[in-house]
Scaffold this motif. Structure first.
Motif, PDB file in Angstrom:
ATOM      1  N   GLN A  29      46.215  46.337  25.514  1.00 22.93           N
ATOM      2  CA  GLN A  29      45.334  45.584  24.621  1.00 22.93           C
ATOM      3  C   GLN A  29      44.874  44.295  25.298  1.00 22.93           C
ATOM      4  N   ILE A  30      43.794  43.734  24.779  1.00 22.13           N
ATOM      5  CA  ILE A  30      43.270  42.485  25.347  1.00 22.13           C
ATOM      6  C   ILE A  30      44.135  41.355  24.811  1.00 22.13           C
ATOM      7  N   GLY A  31      45.077  40.916  25.627  1.00 23.60           N
ATOM      8  CA  GLY A  31      45.956  39.840  25.191  1.00 23.60           C
ATOM      9  C   GLY A  31      45.547  38.519  25.801  1.00 23.60           C
ATOM     10  N   ALA A  32      46.519  37.764  26.191  1.00 26.46           N
ATOM     11  CA  ALA A  32      46.249  36.457  26.774  1.00 26.46           C
ATOM     12  C   ALA A  32      45.391  36.596  28.029  1.00 26.46           C
ATOM     13  N   LEU A  33      44.404  35.723  28.153  1.00 23.67           N
ATOM     14  CA  LEU A  33      43.518  35.793  29.308  1.00 23.67           C
ATOM     15  C   LEU A  33      44.276  35.545  30.602  1.00 23.67           C
ATOM     16  N   THR A  34      45.358  34.831  30.524  1.00 22.99           N
ATOM     17  CA  THR A  34      46.170  34.580  31.719  1.00 22.99           C
ATOM     18  C   THR A  34      46.939  35.813  32.166  1.00 22.99           C
ATOM     19  N   ASP A  35      46.913  36.862  31.360  1.00 22.19           N
ATOM     20  CA  ASP A  35      47.609  38.100  31.713  1.00 22.19           C
ATOM     21  C   ASP A  35      46.699  39.112  32.393  1.00 22.19           C
ATOM     22  N   PHE A  36      45.505  38.712  32.773  1.00 20.76           N
ATOM     23  CA  PHE A  36      44.707  39.527  33.694  1.00 20.76           C
ATOM     24  C   PHE A  36      45.267  39.229  35.077  1.00 20.76           C
ATOM     25  N   THR A  37      45.905  40.210  35.691  1.00 25.50           N
ATOM     26  CA  THR A  37      46.713  39.944  36.871  1.00 25.50           C
ATOM     27  C   THR A  37      46.200  40.568  38.159  1.00 25.50           C
ATOM     28  N   SER A  38      45.219  41.458  38.064  1.00 23.90           N
ATOM     29  CA  SER A  38      44.656  42.072  39.257  1.00 23.90           C
ATOM     30  C   SER A  38      43.165  41.813  39.271  1.00 23.90           C
ATOM     31  N   TRP A  39      42.628  41.502  40.458  1.00 23.18           N
ATOM     32  CA  TRP A  39      41.244  41.043  40.553  1.00 23.18           C
ATOM     33  C   TRP A  39      40.508  41.751  41.675  1.00 23.18           C
ATOM     34  N   GLY A  40      39.206  41.941  41.448  1.00 27.79           N
ATOM     35  CA  GLY A  40      38.354  42.416  42.520  1.00 27.79           C
ATOM     36  C   GLY A  40      37.833  41.251  43.340  1.00 27.79           C
ATOM     37  N   GLN A  41      36.981  41.575  44.312  1.00 26.24           N
ATOM     38  CA  GLN A  41      36.437  40.558  45.198  1.00 26.24           C
ATOM     39  C   GLN A  41      35.198  39.888  44.648  1.00 26.24           C
ATOM     40  N   GLY A  42      34.591  40.486  43.643  1.00 30.92           N
ATOM     41  CA  GLY A  42      33.444  39.869  43.010  1.00 30.92           C
ATOM     42  C   GLY A  42      32.106  40.401  43.510  1.00 30.92           C
ATOM     43  N   THR A  43      31.098  40.267  42.655  1.00 29.86           N
ATOM     44  CA  THR A  43      29.731  40.631  43.020  1.00 29.86           C
ATOM     45  C   THR A  43      28.800  39.532  42.507  1.00 29.86           C
ATOM     46  N   GLN A  44      27.862  39.137  43.356  1.00 25.16           N
ATOM     47  CA  GLN A  44      26.986  38.014  43.029  1.00 25.16           C
ATOM     48  C   GLN A  44      25.847  38.464  42.117  1.00 25.16           C
ATOM     49  N   VAL A  45      25.644  37.702  41.067  1.00 26.58           N
ATOM     50  CA  VAL A  45      24.490  37.888  40.191  1.00 26.58           C
ATOM     51  C   VAL A  45      23.701  36.587  40.204  1.00 26.58           C
ATOM     52  N   THR A  46      22.435  36.678  40.551  1.00 26.72           N
ATOM     53  CA  THR A  46      21.572  35.504  40.582  1.00 26.72           C
ATOM     54  C   THR A  46      20.359  35.779  39.697  1.00 26.72           C
ATOM     55  N   VAL A  47      20.123  34.874  38.750  1.00 29.54           N
ATOM     56  CA  VAL A  47      19.012  35.031  37.816  1.00 29.54           C
ATOM     57  C   VAL A  47      18.038  33.883  38.057  1.00 29.54           C
ATOM     58  N   SER A  48      16.838  34.210  38.453  1.00 29.20           N
ATOM     59  CA  SER A  48      15.825  33.180  38.711  1.00 29.20           C
ATOM     60  C   SER A  48      14.992  32.952  37.457  1.00 29.20           C
ATOM     61  N   SER A  49      14.502  31.734  37.327  1.00 32.33           N
ATOM     62  CA  SER A  49      13.714  31.372  36.132  1.00 32.33           C
ATOM     63  C   SER A  49      12.243  31.660  36.342  1.00 32.33           C
TER      64      SER A  49
END
Length: 123
Positions: free
Chosen positions: A103-123
């Motif tokens: 279940q979605i519990g405490a946000l601090t209990d997200f313990t495994s992470w990916g490397q990330g992907t960049q999202v850029t939104v231009s105006s």
């Protein structure tokens, strides 16, 4: 070892849509809640959306509610983030994360992470 790989980021204009994907391995995927976080330059990482193990419950940050939708495909071990009506303030590196419980519990209990992907939104 848990391995999370994000994809789908890019450069878009305000009002456009993007769908991020996160492929997971090294875990029994449908045993864990999953989430998306983001970090903009000079800011702390913040929670964006979370989904429980079955996809039957989700949670969103107020800033994205009504524009973003999180979903998961347990057969493919993938979690998605559909982002609509993108704004320049959505520009950030987006990270996928695995929670330590179903279940979605405490946000601090997200313990495994990916490397990330960049999202850029231009105006």
């Amino acid at each position: 070892q848990v391995h999370l790989v994000e994809s789908g980021g890019g450069l878009v204009q305000a009002g456009d849509s993007l769908r991020l994907s996160c492929a997971a391995s090294g875990l029994i995927f449908n045993n864990y809640a999953m989430g998306w976080f983001r970090q903009a330059p000079g800011k702390e990482r913040e929670f964006v959306a979370g989904i429980n193990w079955s996809g039957g419950a989700n949670k969103y940050a107020a800033s994205v509610k009504g524009r973003f939708a999180i979903s998961r495909d347990n057969a493919k071990n993938v979690v998605y983030l559909q982002m609509n009506s993108l704004k320049p303030e959505d520009t950030a590196v987006y990270y996928c994360a695995a929670h330590k419980s179903p279940q979605i519990g405490a946000l601090t209990d997200f313990t495994s992470w990916g490397q990330g992907t960049q999202v850029t939104v231009s105006s």
